[in-house]
Design a protein around this motif. Sequence first.
Motif, PDB file in Angstrom:
ATOM      1  N   THR A 185     -43.456  52.167  17.950  1.00 43.24           N
ATOM      2  CA  THR A 185     -44.383  52.288  16.828  1.00 43.24           C
ATOM      3  C   THR A 185     -43.680  52.976  15.670  1.00 43.24           C
ATOM      4  OG1 THR A 185     -46.297  52.457  18.293  1.00 43.24           O
ATOM      5  CG2 THR A 185     -46.562  53.309  16.061  1.00 43.24           C
ATOM      6  N   ALA A 186     -43.899  52.464  14.464  1.00 44.09           N
ATOM      7  CA  ALA A 186     -43.328  53.067  13.255  1.00 44.09           C
ATOM      8  C   ALA A 186     -44.455  53.693  12.438  1.00 44.09           C
ATOM      9  CB  ALA A 186     -42.595  52.019  12.433  1.00 44.09           C
ATOM     10  N   ARG A 187     -44.266  54.943  12.044  1.00 44.02           N
ATOM     11  CA  ARG A 187     -45.240  55.647  11.221  1.00 44.02           C
ATOM     12  C   ARG A 187     -44.593  56.160   9.940  1.00 44.02           C
ATOM     13  NH1 ARG A 187     -47.586  59.743  15.843  1.00 44.02           N
ATOM     14  NH2 ARG A 187     -48.725  58.196  17.091  1.00 44.02           N
ATOM     15  N   LYS A 188     -45.362  56.111   8.884  1.00 43.65           N
ATOM     16  CA  LYS A 188     -44.993  56.839   7.684  1.00 43.65           C
ATOM     17  C   LYS A 188     -45.891  58.061   7.621  1.00 43.65           C
ATOM     18  CE  LYS A 188     -44.338  56.708   2.692  1.00 43.65           C
ATOM     19  NZ  LYS A 188     -44.348  55.884   1.448  1.00 43.65           N
ATOM     20  N   ILE A 189     -45.275  59.231   7.507  1.00 46.34           N
ATOM     21  CA  ILE A 189     -46.046  60.465   7.462  1.00 46.34           C
ATOM     22  C   ILE A 189     -45.694  61.262   6.213  1.00 46.34           C
ATOM     23  CG2 ILE A 189     -46.137  60.573   9.982  1.00 46.34           C
ATOM     24  CD1 ILE A 189     -44.099  62.904   9.801  1.00 46.34           C
ATOM     25  N   GLU A 190     -46.521  62.222   5.938  1.00 46.18           N
ATOM     26  CA  GLU A 190     -46.240  63.208   4.904  1.00 46.18           C
ATOM     27  C   GLU A 190     -46.437  64.573   5.549  1.00 46.18           C
ATOM     28  OE1 GLU A 190     -47.295  62.846   0.431  1.00 46.18           O
ATOM     29  OE2 GLU A 190     -48.900  64.031   1.342  1.00 46.18           O
ATOM     30  N   ILE A 191     -45.400  65.384   5.538  1.00 47.29           N
ATOM     31  CA  ILE A 191     -45.431  66.661   6.230  1.00 47.29           C
ATOM     32  C   ILE A 191     -45.152  67.800   5.257  1.00 47.29           C
ATOM     33  CG2 ILE A 191     -43.023  66.285   6.932  1.00 47.29           C
ATOM     34  CD1 ILE A 191     -43.575  68.040   9.370  1.00 47.29           C
ATOM     35  N   LEU A 228     -40.367  57.053  14.392  1.00 44.82           N
ATOM     36  CA  LEU A 228     -40.408  55.930  15.323  1.00 44.82           C
ATOM     37  C   LEU A 228     -40.645  56.477  16.729  1.00 44.82           C
ATOM     38  CD1 LEU A 228     -37.307  53.899  14.046  1.00 44.82           C
ATOM     39  CD2 LEU A 228     -39.684  53.785  13.253  1.00 44.82           C
ATOM     40  N   ILE A 229     -41.628  55.911  17.452  1.00 44.63           N
ATOM     41  CA  ILE A 229     -41.990  56.393  18.788  1.00 44.63           C
ATOM     42  C   ILE A 229     -41.926  55.230  19.766  1.00 44.63           C
ATOM     43  CG2 ILE A 229     -43.768  57.499  20.181  1.00 44.63           C
ATOM     44  CD1 ILE A 229     -44.881  58.680  17.557  1.00 44.63           C
ATOM     45  N   PRO A 230     -41.055  55.321  20.784  1.00 41.42           N
ATOM     46  CA  PRO A 230     -40.928  54.216  21.748  1.00 41.42           C
ATOM     47  C   PRO A 230     -42.231  53.969  22.508  1.00 41.42           C
ATOM     48  CG  PRO A 230     -39.087  55.753  21.926  1.00 41.42           C
ATOM     49  CD  PRO A 230     -40.102  56.409  21.045  1.00 41.42           C
ATOM     50  N   ASP A 231     -42.442  52.737  22.898  1.00 39.88           N
ATOM     51  CA  ASP A 231     -43.571  52.416  23.769  1.00 39.88           C
ATOM     52  C   ASP A 231     -43.342  53.061  25.134  1.00 39.88           C
ATOM     53  OD1 ASP A 231     -44.451  50.858  21.684  1.00 39.88           O
ATOM     54  OD2 ASP A 231     -43.822  48.946  22.590  1.00 39.88           O
ATOM     55  N   GLY A 232     -44.423  53.334  25.827  1.00 40.06           N
ATOM     56  CA  GLY A 232     -44.304  53.881  27.171  1.00 40.06           C
ATOM     57  C   GLY A 232     -44.714  55.335  27.227  1.00 40.06           C
ATOM     58  N   LYS A 233     -44.477  55.921  28.383  1.00 42.27           N
ATOM     59  CA  LYS A 233     -44.904  57.285  28.638  1.00 42.27           C
ATOM     60  C   LYS A 233     -43.755  58.245  28.352  1.00 42.27           C
ATOM     61  CE  LYS A 233     -46.820  60.225  32.316  1.00 42.27           C
ATOM     62  NZ  LYS A 233     -47.844  60.821  31.440  1.00 42.27           N
ATOM     63  N   GLY A 234     -43.987  59.188  27.462  1.00 42.47           N
ATOM     64  CA  GLY A 234     -42.990  60.207  27.145  1.00 42.47           C
ATOM     65  C   GLY A 234     -43.108  61.386  28.083  1.00 42.47           C
ATOM     66  N   PRO A 235     -42.543  62.517  27.722  1.00 42.30           N
ATOM     67  CA  PRO A 235     -41.821  62.723  26.461  1.00 42.30           C
ATOM     68  C   PRO A 235     -40.435  62.100  26.478  1.00 42.30           C
ATOM     69  CG  PRO A 235     -41.795  64.735  27.767  1.00 42.30           C
ATOM     70  CD  PRO A 235     -42.663  63.766  28.514  1.00 42.30           C
ATOM     71  N   PHE A 236     -39.951  61.757  25.257  1.00 42.95           N
ATOM     72  CA  PHE A 236     -38.683  61.072  25.085  1.00 42.95           C
ATOM     73  C   PHE A 236     -37.648  62.006  24.455  1.00 42.95           C
ATOM     74  CE2 PHE A 236     -42.151  58.010  24.488  1.00 42.95           C
ATOM     75  CZ  PHE A 236     -41.834  57.044  25.428  1.00 42.95           C
ATOM     76  N   PRO A 237     -36.378  61.697  24.629  1.00 42.17           N
ATOM     77  CA  PRO A 237     -35.370  62.380  23.811  1.00 42.17           C
ATOM     78  C   PRO A 237     -35.561  61.969  22.358  1.00 42.17           C
ATOM     79  CG  PRO A 237     -34.376  60.558  24.994  1.00 42.17           C
ATOM     80  CD  PRO A 237     -35.789  60.683  25.519  1.00 42.17           C
ATOM     81  N   GLY A 242     -35.018  53.881  23.245  1.00 44.55           N
ATOM     82  CA  GLY A 242     -35.807  54.913  23.899  1.00 44.55           C
ATOM     83  C   GLY A 242     -35.832  56.284  23.257  1.00 44.55           C
ATOM     84  N   TYR A 243     -35.437  56.390  21.997  1.00 48.95           N
ATOM     85  CA  TYR A 243     -35.439  57.682  21.318  1.00 48.95           C
ATOM     86  C   TYR A 243     -36.547  57.756  20.263  1.00 48.95           C
ATOM     87  CZ  TYR A 243     -30.839  58.347  23.385  1.00 48.95           C
ATOM     88  OH  TYR A 243     -29.806  58.474  24.285  1.00 48.95           O
ATOM     89  N   VAL A 244     -37.253  58.877  20.223  1.00 52.21           N
ATOM     90  CA  VAL A 244     -38.094  59.162  19.066  1.00 52.21           C
ATOM     91  C   VAL A 244     -37.145  59.460  17.909  1.00 52.21           C
ATOM     92  CG1 VAL A 244     -39.722  60.788  18.017  1.00 52.21           C
ATOM     93  CG2 VAL A 244     -40.024  60.077  20.396  1.00 52.21           C
ATOM     94  N   VAL A 245     -37.390  58.837  16.770  1.00 51.50           N
ATOM     95  CA  VAL A 245     -36.494  59.008  15.624  1.00 51.50           C
ATOM     96  C   VAL A 245     -37.292  59.511  14.432  1.00 51.50           C
ATOM     97  CG1 VAL A 245     -34.840  57.900  14.082  1.00 51.50           C
ATOM     98  CG2 VAL A 245     -35.011  57.146  16.461  1.00 51.50           C
ATOM     99  N   PHE A 246     -36.776  60.564  13.812  1.00 51.38           N
ATOM    100  CA  PHE A 246     -37.380  61.161  12.614  1.00 51.38           C
ATOM    101  C   PHE A 246     -36.380  61.047  11.476  1.00 51.38           C
ATOM    102  CE2 PHE A 246     -37.739  64.856   9.789  1.00 51.38           C
ATOM    103  CZ  PHE A 246     -39.094  64.892   9.493  1.00 51.38           C
ATOM    104  N   SER A 247     -36.836  60.621  10.305  1.00 48.89           N
ATOM    105  CA  SER A 247     -35.967  60.575   9.137  1.00 48.89           C
ATOM    106  C   SER A 247     -36.796  60.882   7.892  1.00 48.89           C
ATOM    107  CB  SER A 247     -35.295  59.204   8.994  1.00 48.89           C
ATOM    108  OG  SER A 247     -34.306  59.231   7.985  1.00 48.89           O
ATOM    109  N   ALA A 248     -36.343  61.856   7.122  1.00 48.72           N
ATOM    110  CA  ALA A 248     -37.090  62.299   5.936  1.00 48.72           C
ATOM    111  C   ALA A 248     -36.240  62.163   4.683  1.00 48.72           C
ATOM    112  CB  ALA A 248     -37.521  63.760   6.116  1.00 48.72           C
ATOM    113  N   ASP A 249     -36.911  62.029   3.548  1.00 51.29           N
ATOM    114  CA  ASP A 249     -36.219  62.046   2.263  1.00 51.29           C
ATOM    115  C   ASP A 249     -35.671  63.436   1.989  1.00 51.29           C
ATOM    116  OD1 ASP A 249     -36.817  59.394   1.655  1.00 51.29           O
ATOM    117  OD2 ASP A 249     -38.650  59.909   0.557  1.00 51.29           O
TER     118      ASP A 249
END
Length: 391
Positions: free
Chosen positions: A106-112, A125-134, A188-195
């Motif tokens: 799943t791909a999300r756009k967030i504001e933090i 980006l959050i992989p499908d399936g049961k986490g927690p993931f690296p 299989g990795y949760v991925v975070f990327s910010a401006d």
Amino acid sequence: MMTRMLVFVCAISISMNVMAQKRAKYEFMRNLPVYADSLIADLTYPLAWGNSDIKDFGEWRRAARQKVFDCMLTPPPAPAVATPHTQSKGSYDVKVLFQEQRNGYTARKIEIRLSRYYTVPAYVLIPDGKGPFPAVNALHDHGAHLLIGKEKMIRPLACEDSTVIKDAEAWSAGYEGQFFGDYLARHGYVVFSADAPMWGERGQKEGARRDRYDIIAGNMMMYGIDLSAYMTYDDISGTDYLASMPEVDASRIGCTGWSMGGWRAWMLAALSDRVKVGAAVCWMVTTDEQMGFKYSRTENGGFANCYPGLRRWLDYPHIASMACPKPMLFINGSQDKLFPVSGVKKAFKTMHDTWKSQNADEKLETELWDMPHSCGKQVQRRVLQFFKKHL
């Protein structure tokens, strides 16, 4: 009319003459002071591991980190609802702006909200399936191209306008058409990327212009703020947020990036205990090779990788050595015109000496590839292999 035209022509002529004027005596040449080599000779790096009087590695790292933070000037004030720059989990003011399903994740756009001053747009980006993931904090490059930031690492979501989507697709050529973050998420990795500040949706109202970065960075210093340091503070806070996500295994967080993203990666690994593994592509060198007259290139990033006064204490590989004994991967290109091979080799040796001193040299992998300044599919595959081994 003739008088106005004459005045206009004269004004152009005067302007051109002023631009061409030179004095016989001067003090700067090729964007450096003529005494640059003397400045380099006077850099002794007294706080570097091995030069410092501190012999306990843990104590040295604490002292060296504090010196880096001191040179980063005033940090951004933390938001009331979060606890960034700490190792404790906190609550974050996060808004999910858009979400879409991709192939396997799943791909999300967030504001933090990472500071009382500002919110930060990011992709997760959050992989499908049961986490927690690296998880991986994917740090975007500089490229003298500021219109996009996070979109350099993760394919833009459908909510973005066509200009951004088209620009990101074109920019992905430097990654051989493969978005690095999406590649990691598919494995299989949760991925975070910010401006980063001045990139993407954190840019200038008047439009994205590389020549404005240094002007704005100089103005920020008038407030006692270093713009490059704000980028690093945000990278630290963004990693803290990543660790707080329920989908993430906080004990398995890495970071990676290419070019300025590579610089951000080893800087983050050095300053954050959240990061367990780091991989930096095409950004490592020593100051003596980067900032002298020996090579035609005389800087790599300007204010985007400048902490005031820090070079009087530590060089680039000394700072990266604060990540020891973490597993770290450094890849540079032998055809990379931004980083002289001799400076890369010196930096690699300095870091290996540090890891060896802590009986951890097997955790440091430094590689010089026959490639230009790039981060293609083979490089991404190598980083993934390294993460699979250590995360």
